[in-house]
Design an enzyme around this catalytic site. Structure first.
Site, PDB file in Angstrom:
ATOM      1  N   ALA A  66       0.860  -1.183   0.000  1.00  0.00           N
ATOM      2  CA  ALA A  66       0.000   0.000   0.000  1.00  0.00           C
ATOM      3  C   ALA A  66       0.897   1.233   0.000  1.00  0.00           C
ATOM      4  CB  ALA A  66      -0.908  -0.009   1.223  1.00  0.00           C
ATOM      5  N   GLY A 110       0.821  -5.131   1.128  1.00  0.00           N
ATOM      6  CA  GLY A 110      -0.422  -5.263   0.376  1.00  0.00           C
ATOM      7  C   GLY A 110      -0.221  -5.896  -0.991  1.00  0.00           C
ATOM      8  N   GLU A 113      -0.320  -9.489  -0.293  1.00  0.00           N
ATOM      9  CA  GLU A 113      -1.717  -9.815   0.050  1.00  0.00           C
ATOM     10  C   GLU A 113      -2.599  -9.838  -1.194  1.00  0.00           C
ATOM     11  OE1 GLU A 113      -1.666  -6.665   3.006  1.00  0.00           O
ATOM     12  OE2 GLU A 113      -2.230  -8.112   4.549  1.00  0.00           O
ATOM     13  N   GLU A 133       5.352  -5.035   7.048  1.00  0.00           N
ATOM     14  CA  GLU A 133       4.623  -3.966   7.726  1.00  0.00           C
ATOM     15  C   GLU A 133       5.154  -3.675   9.126  1.00  0.00           C
ATOM     16  OE1 GLU A 133       3.273  -6.456   6.008  1.00  0.00           O
ATOM     17  OE2 GLU A 133       1.494  -5.795   4.891  1.00  0.00           O
TER      18      GLU A 133
HETATM   19  N1  DAK Z   1       4.570   3.136  -0.860  1.00  0.00           N
HETATM   20  C1  DAK Z   1       4.933   4.289  -1.463  1.00  0.00           C
HETATM   21  N2  DAK Z   1       6.057   4.410  -2.215  1.00  0.00           N
HETATM   22  C2  DAK Z   1       6.840   3.340  -2.343  1.00  0.00           C
HETATM   23  C3  DAK Z   1       6.526   2.102  -1.737  1.00  0.00           C
HETATM   24  C4  DAK Z   1       5.303   2.020  -0.972  1.00  0.00           C
HETATM   25  N3  DAK Z   1       4.888   0.892  -0.398  1.00  0.00           N
HETATM   26  N4  DAK Z   1       7.505   1.229  -2.050  1.00  0.00           N
HETATM   27  C5  DAK Z   1       8.387   1.897  -2.823  1.00  0.00           C
HETATM   28  N5  DAK Z   1       7.989   3.167  -3.015  1.00  0.00           N
HETATM   29  C6  DAK Z   1       8.654   4.207  -3.781  1.00  0.00           C
HETATM   30  C7  DAK Z   1       9.889   4.734  -3.052  1.00  0.00           C
HETATM   31  O1  DAK Z   1       9.530   5.695  -2.089  1.00  0.00           O
HETATM   32  C8  DAK Z   1      10.687   5.304  -4.206  1.00  0.00           C
HETATM   33  O2  DAK Z   1      10.140   6.557  -4.545  1.00  0.00           O
HETATM   34  P1  DAK Z   1      11.114   7.805  -4.923  1.00  0.00           P
HETATM   35  O3  DAK Z   1      12.011   7.979  -3.751  1.00  0.00           O
HETATM   36  O4  DAK Z   1      11.858   7.333  -6.153  1.00  0.00           O
HETATM   37  O5  DAK Z   1      10.167   8.927  -5.178  1.00  0.00           O
HETATM   38  C9  DAK Z   1      10.382   4.342  -5.340  1.00  0.00           C
HETATM   39  O6  DAK Z   1       9.178   3.673  -4.985  1.00  0.00           O
HETATM   40  C10 DAK Z   1      11.468   3.295  -5.520  1.00  0.00           C
HETATM   41  O7  DAK Z   1      11.688   2.685  -4.286  1.00  0.00           O
HETATM   42  P2  DAK Z   1      13.150   2.497  -3.628  1.00  0.00           P
HETATM   43  O8  DAK Z   1      14.044   3.614  -4.038  1.00  0.00           O
HETATM   44  O9  DAK Z   1      12.946   2.275  -2.184  1.00  0.00           O
HETATM   45  O10 DAK Z   1      13.636   1.169  -4.371  1.00  0.00           O
HETATM   46  P3  DAK Z   1      14.632   0.069  -3.805  1.00  0.00           P
HETATM   47  O11 DAK Z   1      14.882  -0.845  -4.952  1.00  0.00           O
HETATM   48  O12 DAK Z   1      15.812   0.691  -3.136  1.00  0.00           O
HETATM   49  O13 DAK Z   1      13.820  -0.707  -2.689  1.00  0.00           O
HETATM   50  C11 DAK Z   1      11.838  -1.832  -1.794  1.00  0.00           C
HETATM   51  C12 DAK Z   1      12.694  -1.462  -3.047  1.00  0.00           C
HETATM   52  C13 DAK Z   1      10.584  -2.497  -2.291  1.00  0.00           C
HETATM   53  C14 DAK Z   1      12.647  -2.841  -0.960  1.00  0.00           C
HETATM   54  C15 DAK Z   1      11.572  -0.566  -0.961  1.00  0.00           C
HETATM   55  O14 DAK Z   1      11.032   0.424  -1.837  1.00  0.00           O
HETATM   56  C16 DAK Z   1      10.618  -0.814   0.168  1.00  0.00           C
HETATM   57  O15 DAK Z   1      10.999  -1.330   1.206  1.00  0.00           O
HETATM   58  N6  DAK Z   1       9.352  -0.375  -0.022  1.00  0.00           N
HETATM   59  C17 DAK Z   1       8.335  -0.432   1.016  1.00  0.00           C
HETATM   60  C18 DAK Z   1       7.834  -1.849   1.200  1.00  0.00           C
HETATM   61  C19 DAK Z   1       6.788  -1.932   2.335  1.00  0.00           C
HETATM   62  O16 DAK Z   1       7.083  -1.586   3.482  1.00  0.00           O
HETATM   63  N7  DAK Z   1       5.572  -2.372   2.004  1.00  0.00           N
HETATM   64  C20 DAK Z   1       4.492  -2.501   2.931  1.00  0.00           C
HETATM   65  C21 DAK Z   1       3.684  -1.217   2.978  1.00  0.00           C
HETATM   66  S1  DAK Z   1       2.304  -1.306   4.151  1.00  0.00           S
HETATM   67  C22 DAK Z   1      -5.370  -2.714   4.129  1.00  0.00           C
HETATM   68  C23 DAK Z   1      -4.925  -2.912   2.846  1.00  0.00           C
HETATM   69  C24 DAK Z   1      -3.575  -2.929   2.559  1.00  0.00           C
HETATM   70  C25 DAK Z   1      -2.647  -2.714   3.560  1.00  0.00           C
HETATM   71  C26 DAK Z   1      -3.084  -2.532   4.846  1.00  0.00           C
HETATM   72  C27 DAK Z   1      -4.465  -2.511   5.143  1.00  0.00           C
HETATM   73  N8  DAK Z   1      -6.742  -2.692   4.439  1.00  0.00           N
HETATM   74  C28 DAK Z   1      -7.710  -3.217   3.429  1.00  0.00           C
HETATM   75  C29 DAK Z   1      -7.226  -2.451   5.755  1.00  0.00           C
HETATM   76  C30 DAK Z   1      -1.214  -2.741   3.192  1.00  0.00           C
HETATM   77  C31 DAK Z   1      -0.240  -2.156   3.883  1.00  0.00           C
HETATM   78  C32 DAK Z   1       1.106  -2.137   3.295  1.00  0.00           C
HETATM   79  O17 DAK Z   1       1.339  -2.677   2.240  1.00  0.00           O
END
Ligand code: DAK
Length: 259
Positions: A66, A110, A113, A133
């Protein structure tokens, strides 16, 4: 509906393909994207020409979760009281025809998921699955704590949810999270091949099989077996059951009419 964050196409007139298209954000899932994905899948589901759907992302990311930036400022009132991240995450569960996730690159949070909400996952050899998360001070919120243990067992699910460790494609296949792993450049061929195979099969039986397997996650064994039996019986009322069995007995190719 005009789409901005997904690309939608039809393959061979039968397979509906939805490609998530926010590559710069690694397909981070925001409300608009989830609205568009839900609308596209529902439109394909309602289209009699379509027999199966494929959801995919980019080479680098199926979806990295997300959109964290969009969620960062939310408080309890927004996430519980509003519908900001809840209104459109269940739409895919309403789709009755099969949906295959073709996953390359990151499928995190997400994104993992969403892949698990699909009926099965075909992964490229660069796929990486994770529920990170916990590093954001939250837990999976779209079924990750429920679907992941059902797919890979408690120990690996706990490992992923508690340590944020990612699982590569080989481990994901070994653990049962994905059904097949293929080289990255063969991913769409493999997914479309599976989808076309499904399209050639009798659609009412396909839908019944999907419904029955999904029911196994909701019921105990006896109720599940009874549910399966009722659908099994019902399929004997279809023309395609007659055709399939007659064709087998007559040693000819069946002509299914999805009736
Ligand atoms: N959200 C927003 N932007 C993201 C992102 C995300 N999840 N993942 C990556 N990006 C963006 C980065 O900010 C970066 O943007 P700029 O800086 O270029 O503007 C760009 O994508 C490239 O990312 P990186 O520079 O970080 O790329 P790397 O190759 O170095 O790293 C990575 C890739 C995937 C390991 C890293 O980007 C990362 O750790 N991303 C976050 C992963 C994460 O924590 N995901 C979980 C998010 S929480 C629900 C429904 C859904 C959910 C909850 C509730 N309900 C129905 C109730 C879901 C929650 C989640 O998913």
């Amino acid at each position: 509906m005009a789409y901005e964050l997904i690309e939608v196409r039809t393959e061979a007139g039968k397979v509906g393909v939805v490609q998530l298209n926010r590559p710069k954000q690694l397909n981070a899932l925001n409300n608009q994207l989830m609205d568009e994905l839900g609308a596209a899948l529902k439109a394909f589901d309602a289209d009699p020409a379509i027999g199966c759907m494929v959801v995919t992302g980019s080479e680098k990311a199926f979806a990295a979760g997300a959109d964290i930036g969009a969620m960062a400022s939310y408080g309890f009132a927004e996430v519980y009281g509003g519908d900001y991240i809840t209104r459109n995450w269940e739409t895919i569960r309403q789709v009755r025809k099969p949906v295959i996730a073709a996953v390359s690159g990151f499928a995190l949070g997400g994104g993992c998921e969403l892949a698990m909400m699909c009926d099965f996952i075909i992964a490229a050899d660069n796929a990486r699955f994770g529920q990170p998360e916990i590093k954001l001070g939250i837990i999976p919120g779209a079924g990750g704590t429920q679907r992941l243990p059902r797919a890979v067992g408690k120990s690996k699910a706990m490992d992923m949810a508690l340590t944020a460790r990612m699982m590569d494609a080989t481990e994901a296949e070994r653990a049962g999270l994905v059904s097949r792993v293929v080289p990255l450049d063969k991913l769409m061929d493999e997914a479309l091949g599976a989808a076309l195979t499904i399209c050639e099969l009798p659609q009412l039986a396909v839908m019944a099989a999907k419904e029955s397997v999904n029911r196994s996650f909701e019921t105990g064994l006896s109720d599940g077996v009874m549910f399966e039996r009722r659908l099994f019986h019902a399929l004997f009322a279809t023309a395609d059951q007659k055709e399939g069995m007659d064709a087998f007995v007559g040693k000819r190719k069946p002509q299914f009419r999805h009736r």
